[in-house]
Design an enzyme around this catalytic site. Structure first.
Site, PDB file in Angstrom:
ATOM      1  N   ASP A 303       0.843  -1.180   0.000  1.00  0.00           N
ATOM      2  CA  ASP A 303       0.000   0.000   0.000  1.00  0.00           C
ATOM      3  C   ASP A 303       0.891   1.247   0.000  1.00  0.00           C
ATOM      4  O   ASP A 303       2.106   1.164  -0.188  1.00  0.00           O
ATOM      5  CB  ASP A 303      -0.948  -0.046   1.200  1.00  0.00           C
ATOM      6  CG  ASP A 303      -2.292   0.610   0.928  1.00  0.00           C
ATOM      7  OD1 ASP A 303      -2.285   1.704   0.347  1.00  0.00           O
ATOM      8  OD2 ASP A 303      -3.328   0.050   1.315  1.00  0.00           O
ATOM      9  N   ASP A 416      -5.648   2.736  -7.211  1.00  0.00           N
ATOM     10  CA  ASP A 416      -6.593   3.136  -6.173  1.00  0.00           C
ATOM     11  C   ASP A 416      -7.092   4.559  -6.427  1.00  0.00           C
ATOM     12  O   ASP A 416      -6.435   5.352  -7.106  1.00  0.00           O
ATOM     13  CB  ASP A 416      -5.915   3.055  -4.801  1.00  0.00           C
ATOM     14  CG  ASP A 416      -6.917   2.958  -3.663  1.00  0.00           C
ATOM     15  OD1 ASP A 416      -8.101   2.675  -3.923  1.00  0.00           O
ATOM     16  OD2 ASP A 416      -6.515   3.168  -2.507  1.00  0.00           O
ATOM     17  N   GLU A 419     -11.859   6.630  -9.102  1.00  0.00           N
ATOM     18  CA  GLU A 419     -13.223   7.047  -9.495  1.00  0.00           C
ATOM     19  C   GLU A 419     -13.231   8.253 -10.447  1.00  0.00           C
ATOM     20  O   GLU A 419     -14.132   8.270 -11.296  1.00  0.00           O
ATOM     21  CB  GLU A 419     -14.061   7.354  -8.237  1.00  0.00           C
ATOM     22  CG  GLU A 419     -14.329   6.174  -7.352  1.00  0.00           C
ATOM     23  CD  GLU A 419     -13.124   5.789  -6.503  1.00  0.00           C
ATOM     24  OE1 GLU A 419     -13.064   4.628  -6.091  1.00  0.00           O
ATOM     25  OE2 GLU A 419     -12.247   6.645  -6.256  1.00  0.00           O
ATOM     26  N   GLU A 421     -11.427   9.790  -6.923  1.00  0.00           N
ATOM     27  CA  GLU A 421     -12.078  10.020  -5.634  1.00  0.00           C
ATOM     28  C   GLU A 421     -12.541  11.472  -5.466  1.00  0.00           C
ATOM     29  O   GLU A 421     -13.634  11.730  -4.991  1.00  0.00           O
ATOM     30  CB  GLU A 421     -11.154   9.626  -4.483  1.00  0.00           C
ATOM     31  CG  GLU A 421     -11.819   9.847  -3.135  1.00  0.00           C
ATOM     32  CD  GLU A 421     -11.166   9.070  -2.023  1.00  0.00           C
ATOM     33  OE1 GLU A 421     -10.709   9.702  -1.078  1.00  0.00           O
ATOM     34  OE2 GLU A 421     -11.142   7.826  -2.087  1.00  0.00           O
ATOM     35  N   ARG A 467     -10.144  -0.028  -8.368  1.00  0.00           N
ATOM     36  CA  ARG A 467     -11.357   0.195  -7.579  1.00  0.00           C
ATOM     37  C   ARG A 467     -12.495   0.751  -8.431  1.00  0.00           C
ATOM     38  O   ARG A 467     -13.657   0.694  -8.037  1.00  0.00           O
ATOM     39  CB  ARG A 467     -11.045   1.153  -6.425  1.00  0.00           C
ATOM     40  CG  ARG A 467     -12.078   1.149  -5.321  1.00  0.00           C
ATOM     41  CD  ARG A 467     -11.604   1.893  -4.107  1.00  0.00           C
ATOM     42  NE  ARG A 467     -11.683   3.344  -4.245  1.00  0.00           N
ATOM     43  CZ  ARG A 467     -11.452   4.192  -3.243  1.00  0.00           C
ATOM     44  NH1 ARG A 467     -11.095   3.723  -2.050  1.00  0.00           N
ATOM     45  NH2 ARG A 467     -11.533   5.494  -3.422  1.00  0.00           N
ATOM     46  N   ASP A 484     -14.237  -0.082   0.131  1.00  0.00           N
ATOM     47  CA  ASP A 484     -13.902  -0.088   1.562  1.00  0.00           C
ATOM     48  C   ASP A 484     -15.085  -0.569   2.387  1.00  0.00           C
ATOM     49  O   ASP A 484     -15.714   0.176   3.143  1.00  0.00           O
ATOM     50  CB  ASP A 484     -13.484   1.315   1.997  1.00  0.00           C
ATOM     51  CG  ASP A 484     -12.188   1.761   1.345  1.00  0.00           C
ATOM     52  OD1 ASP A 484     -11.432   0.889   0.887  1.00  0.00           O
ATOM     53  OD2 ASP A 484     -11.947   2.972   1.284  1.00  0.00           O
ATOM     54  N   HIS A 543      -7.647  -8.243   3.177  1.00  0.00           N
ATOM     55  CA  HIS A 543      -7.095  -6.887   3.211  1.00  0.00           C
ATOM     56  C   HIS A 543      -7.888  -6.064   4.214  1.00  0.00           C
ATOM     57  O   HIS A 543      -9.107  -6.197   4.309  1.00  0.00           O
ATOM     58  CB  HIS A 543      -7.180  -6.240   1.828  1.00  0.00           C
ATOM     59  CG  HIS A 543      -6.629  -4.842   1.776  1.00  0.00           C
ATOM     60  ND1 HIS A 543      -5.277  -4.569   1.872  1.00  0.00           N
ATOM     61  CD2 HIS A 543      -7.245  -3.636   1.654  1.00  0.00           C
ATOM     62  CE1 HIS A 543      -5.094  -3.262   1.796  1.00  0.00           C
ATOM     63  NE2 HIS A 543      -6.264  -2.665   1.673  1.00  0.00           N
TER      64      HIS A 543
END
Length: 810
Positions: A303, A416, A419, A421, A467, A484, A543
Site C-alpha cells: 500500500d 486506487d 473514481e 475520488e 477500484r 472499503d 485486506h
C-alpha cells in the site's frame, strides 16, 4: 354502443401506453451499407447490427452530428443477413434473431428476439430540466439532461447499474451514474466506486447505454413501468443484446465490449495485503511468517507506504522511499525467489508537495483549470493535481512510471482512488470536462496500465487491480474489488450480490477485501466465514486497515487454523478454478453465477443471491450471519447434489436446512460432475500440472456426462492464439452394469504434451466393483466402504485416449 365506447377507450389507453413521443413524426427510412436509418421531424435513428443478437440504436437530434467514438465497444459490426418488411404502419428490420419495428403512426420503436417482444421505447429521446439527487449534489451539474425512455412490463426484474448493494432486483431505484467511494458500507449502498450504464432484465435481454459522461439510470423509480437513461451530454446510443440463454447474453455482451484476458495463474493464489506495510523489513518478515506457518501465499501488495512514511503529503512520489525500502530491486528479487509476486499501489494524484509536482508541471501532464493552469484542489491526502491521461504527454509520462517499476520486477499494479475520488466539475481534461470523463477515468487508466505492462513485459500477463472503471473495462484486464466495505457481518452479507451483479455486467473478477476493510472489529468467526466464502470468489485477497491484522499468520490460533484450511482448499481447487478463468476469457462466463442462470423460469430465484454456483458444478452457500447453526440452501432442480465434505446426496428442487460447520461453508457438487484437484502446495509456482486428483460424482440419474478442462503454462500471453494450450476431456457413461470413463485431450499445435498421473476417485459406488479395466488391462483399485468411493491411479499419455471400465456390483 356501450361495448363500442369500451373498445375505443381500450384502444386509446393502448396508444397512450405504447405510443412514443407524441411530437415525433415519421418522415422516411433508408437502408445503405448494412445501416438502416429512419428520419423523423426532430432527428434521425440509425440502426446497425453487430451480430444476429446485438443491435445498436443511435438517435441524432436535428442539428447535431453523430458521435461515433465508443468508450466500450471493440467488436466491429458484422455483415449479416437481414430482412425487411413494410406492412401497414409497421416497418421491420431484423436478423434471424433480433429485430426492430418502427411503427410510423403513432411513432414507436420496439424490439423483438425470435418473435417475442423484449423492450420498446416509450418517449425515446427527449430533453428536459435536470432533476438533481441529493446524494450527488454538486457532482452532477447541468441545467438540463438528455434522456432515453423505455416501456417495461410490470413483472420484469431489473439488474445492472454497476456495483451497488441494493438486493438483486434493482427495480424501483433511480441510480446516479457517478463513480464515488462509499467508505464502510454494509447491507445497502446506492452509490459506490464502480457504476455502469447497463440494464439486464429477467426477460433475458440487456441494454448497454454507450456513453461516457455522468448521469442517471432510472429503473422505474416512479412505479409507472418506465426505464430511463439520463445524461448531461454525449452519445444517444444504446445496444440491445439478446440470446437464447443467460450465458449467450454474457457471451454476446463481452464479445461486443471485449473479453477479459487470461490472468497469470498466480492470481488465483492467496495474497498478503494490508493498509499497509511500512518497510522492506516488514514485507520480508511477513512473507517469512507465511513460510514458517506453511500457509500458501503467491503475492504481496504494498500500500501507499512504499513511497512515503506518512499517509498524507507523499502521494504522487511514485518511487520507493529509500529510508523505508533501501533496496527495492533486491527485495522484489528475494520475494520472487520465495515464489511471491510484488504488487504496488498507485494513484493518479500528484500532490503539490510531492517529489514529482515540479516535474509534472514542467512536463505538462496535469489536468487544467478554466484558464489553462494545472488544476489544484484539496482532498484527504493533501493539495493535489490529477494526471491527465487523456493528454498524450500525461499518458506517456504515467506509462513510463509503470514501465520503470516493471523493470524492478514488479508484476502487478493496484490502481486506487480511480473514481477519481475527488474530481471537481471545473477540472478540464484534454478531451473534455471532468463530468465527461469522470466515469471512464478508471477504465482508461486500466488500459494505460495494461498497455504499459505488456510493453515492459510482452511475454507476461498483466495483473491490474482497480477500484473503479466503467462498462467494457474487462477488456483491459481490470480486476475490480468492492471498495472499503465495513468489517462487519452486514459488510459480508452484501458481497455475493455485488460480485454476481458485476459478473453479469462483464466484470467476472469482482471480489472483496476478505475479512472486511473498515473498522477495528476483531471477530474470528466473521474473519473465518469471510475467508471461507473467499474460496469460491474470484480473487483471494484478505485486506484491512492495520489496526486488526488481515493476514492469517497474525491472527489467533483458532482463526489461523480455520483460514489455513480455507486457503488449502483454494489451492487444491486450482485446476478447476483455472478452467473458470478460461471460460470467462473464451465465452464471457461469470465465475460466480446466480441460480436463475440454472433455472431461468423460476421467478423465486430472480432476487436470490444467498446461494450461487461457482462455475458450472459447485453450489456454494456462504454463512453470512454470526452463530448460524443451520443454513437454508436452495438446491436447483436440475440435479442431485453431493455434499463436498461427506458425500451426503440431496435431490434438487428444494430448500433444506443444512447444519453448519466452523471449518467450512455448505458446498455441494453436481451429480455427474468431474472436479479436478491439485496436490497441496505453498505457491502456484509449485503446481504440478501432471498430477490430477479427478473426482467423479457418479449418480444413477446421470446416464452420460462430459466435462472439459483448460490447461496452459499459466503465464503466456495469448496462449490460445499461439496454440500453447491443452484441453482435457473426461466423459462418463453407464451401460448396464458397466461404468465407462474416457480420457481424451485436445492439444494445441505448439503445446508440449506430457504424461499425466490421474488419481481417479469415483463417489457413490455402493459396493466394491467386480472388475476394473484400464484399456484392456485389469487393474486393482481401492474401495472405501465407509465413504463409498473407489480410487485408482491411471498413467495417461495425453497424445492417446484412455478408457477406464468398471463393472459395478448389484
Amino acid at each position: 354502443m356501450k361495448q363500442f365506447f369500451i373498445y375505443i377507450s381500450i384502444v386509446l389507453v393502448t396508444f397512450s401506453i405504447n405510443a412514443q413521443n407524441p411530437n415525433r413524426i415519421y418522415k422516411s427510412h433508408n437502408e445503405e451499407s448494412n445501416v438502416f436509418s429512419v428520419t423523423t421531424n426532430d432527428g434521425k435513428y440509425i440502426f446497425q447490427f453487430y451480430s444476429e443478437a446485438i443491435l445498436e440504436t443511435t438517435f441524432i437530434p436535428k442539428g447535431e452530428t453523430n458521435i461515433k467514438a465508443s468508450h466500450a465497444v471493440v467488436m466491429p459490426p458484422e455483415i449479416i443477413e437481414t430482412t425487411y418488411k413494410y406492412v401497414g404502419n409497421n416497418i421491420t428490420y431484423g436478423s434471424k434473431g433480433l429485430s426492430v419495428t418502427i411503427t410510423t403512426e403513432p411513432f414507436q420503436v420496439s424490439y423483438k428476439y425470435k418473435g417475442e417482444s423484449i423492450i420498446s421505447e416509450k418517449r425515446g429521446y427527449y430533453k428536459n430540466e435536470h432533476q438533481p439527487m441529493d446524494m450527488v449534489n454538486g457532482n452532477i451539474i447541468a441545467d438540463s439532461t438528455e434522456k432515453i425512455e423505455f416501456n417495461l412490463t410490470k413483472d420484469e426484474v431489473l439488474y445492472g447499474g454497476g456495483s451497488r448493494a441494493l438486493g438483486m432486483n434493482r427495480r424501483g431505484n433511480r441510480l446516479p451514474l457517478f463513480n464515488r467511494a462509499h467508505y464502510g458500507y454494509e447491507t445497502e449502498s446506492k452509490l459506490m466506486n464502480y457504476t455502469m450504464p447497463i440494464v439486464l432484465s429477467s426477460n433475458k435481454y440487456m441494454i448497454h447505454f454507450d456513453n461516457a459522461p455522468v448521469g442517471y439510470l432510472d429503473l422505474d423509480s416512479k412505479g409507472d413501468n418506465t426505464l430511463t437513461y439520463e445524461t448531461i451530454s454525449g452519445r444517444k446510443t444504446y445496444q440491445v443484446v439478446a440470446g437464447d440463454s443467460w450465458y449467450d447474453i454474457m457471451d454476446n455482451y463481452t464479445e461486443l465490449t471485449g473479453k477479459q484476458p487470461m490472468l497469470p495463474r498466480w492470481a488465483l493464489g492467496n495474497f498478503s495485503s494490508r493498509f499497509g506495510y511500512h518497510s522492506q523489513e516488514e514485507v520480508e518478515m511477513t512473507i517469512d511468517k507465511f513460510k514458517e506457518e506453511n500457509i500458501p501465499v503467491d503475492a504481496i501488495i504494498l500500500d501507499l507506504y512504499w513511497f512515503g512514511k506518512d499517509i498524507k503529503g507523499t502521494m504522487g512520489n511514485l518511487e520507493f522511499h529509500k529510508d523505508s525500502f533501501p533496496n527495492p530491486k533486491q527485495m522484489v528479487q528475494d520475494l520472487k525467489s520465495k515464489n511471491v509476486e510484488t504488487i504496488l499501489i498507485t494513484e493518479p494524484f500528484i500532490l503539490t508537495n510531492s517529489k514529482k509536482w515540479n516535474e509534472a508541471v514542467e512536463e505538462n501532464i496535469l489536468a487544467k483549470d478554466s484558464i489553462g493552469n494545472p488544476a489544484k484542489y484539496d482532498f484527504y491526502f493533501g493539495n493535489t493535481g490529477i494526471i491527465d491521461i487523456y493528454n498524450e504527454k500525461g499518458n506517456a509520462w504515467f506509462k513510463n512510471i509503470y514501465k520503470d517499476l516493471s523493470k524492478l520486477g514488479v508484476t502487478g499494479f493496484w490502481g486506487d482512488l480511480g473514481e477519481p475520488e475527488v474530481h471537481p466539475h471545473w477540472v478540464q481534461h484534454a478531451t473534455g470536462s471532468s463530468q465527461e470523463v469522470h466515469n471512464t477515468y478508471g477504465h482508461d487508466w486500466a488500459k494505460l496500465v495494461y498497455e504499459a505492462s505488456l510493453e515492459a513485459n510482452p511475454e507476461l500477463r498483466p495483473f491490474i487491480l482497480m477500484r473503479a472503471g466503467y462498462s467494457g473495462s474487462q477488456h483491459y484486464g481490470l480486476i475490480p474489488w468492492s471498495g472499503d466495505v465495513s468489517r462487519s457481518w452486514g459488510g459480508l452479507q452484501s458481497q455475493p450480490e455485488i460480485a454476481i451483479q458485476m459478473a453479469m455486467q462483464g466484470l467476472g473478477y469482482m471480489h472483496s477485501d476478505l475479512g472486511g476493510f473498515a473498522g477495528a472489529n476483531l471477530d474470528d468467526e466473521l474473519y473465518a466465514r469471510w475467508l471461507q466464502y473467499g474460496v469460491f470468489q474470484p480473487i483471494y485477497r484478505p485486506h484491512a486497515q492495520e489496526d486488526v491484522p488481515s493476514e492469517p499468520v497474525f491472527r489467533s490460533e483458532k482463526a489461523k487454523n480455520l483460514a489455513s484450511f480455507a486457503i488449502e482448499m483454494r489451492y487444491r481447487m486450482l485446476p478447476y478454478n483455472y478452467h473458470l478463468m478460461a471460460e470467462n476469457h473464451i465465452e464471457g462466463k461469470p465465475l460466480m453465477r446466480p441460480l436463475f442462470f440454472e433455472e431461468p423460469d423460476n421467478q423465486e430465484l430472480f432476487d436470490y443471491s444467498e446461494t450461487y454456483l461457482w462455475g458450472n458444478d459447485i453450489l456454494v452457500a456462504p454463512v453470512l450471519e454470526a452463530g448460524k447453526d443451520v443454513q437454508n440452501v436452495y438446491f436447483p432442480k436440475t440435479s442431485y447434489w453431493f455434499n463436498i465434505e461427506n458425500d451426503d446426496i440431496i435431490e434438487g428442487g428444494q430448500t433444506k436446512g443444512i447444519q453448519t460447520h466452523p471449518a467450512y461453508i455448505p458446498t455441494y457438487v453436481r451429480a455427474g460432475a468431474f472436479i479436478p484437484l491439485a496436490k497441496s502446495m505453498q505457491s502456484t509456482k509449485e503446481y504440478d500440472a501432471n498430477f490430477i486428483q479427478l473426482q467423479y460424482y457418479h449418480h444413477e440419474s446421470v446416464e452420460e456426462s462430459e466435462r472439459d478442462f483448460y490447461f496452459d503454462d499459466g503465464k503466456t500471453v495469448n496462449a490460445i492464439e499461439k496454440e500453447q494450450f491443452q484441453i482435457l476431456e473426461f466423459e462418463a457413461e453407464k451401460e448396464r452394469r458397466w461404468l465407462e470413463i474416457e480420457f481424451e485431450a485436445e492439444n494445441g499445435n505448439n503445446y508440449t504434451t506430457e504424461t499425466k498421473t490421474i488419481e481417479l476417485v469415483i463417489h457413490n459406488v455402493d459396493k466394491k466393483p467386480k472388475r476394473i479395466k484400464v484399456n484392456k488391462d485389469k487393474v486393482n483399485g481401492t474401495y472405501n466402504e465407509d465413504y463409498k468411493t473407489l480410487t485408482l491411479t491411471v498413467t495417461w499419455n495425453t497424445k492417446e485416449e484412455k478408457e477406464v471400465r468398471i463393472k459395478l456390483s448389484k
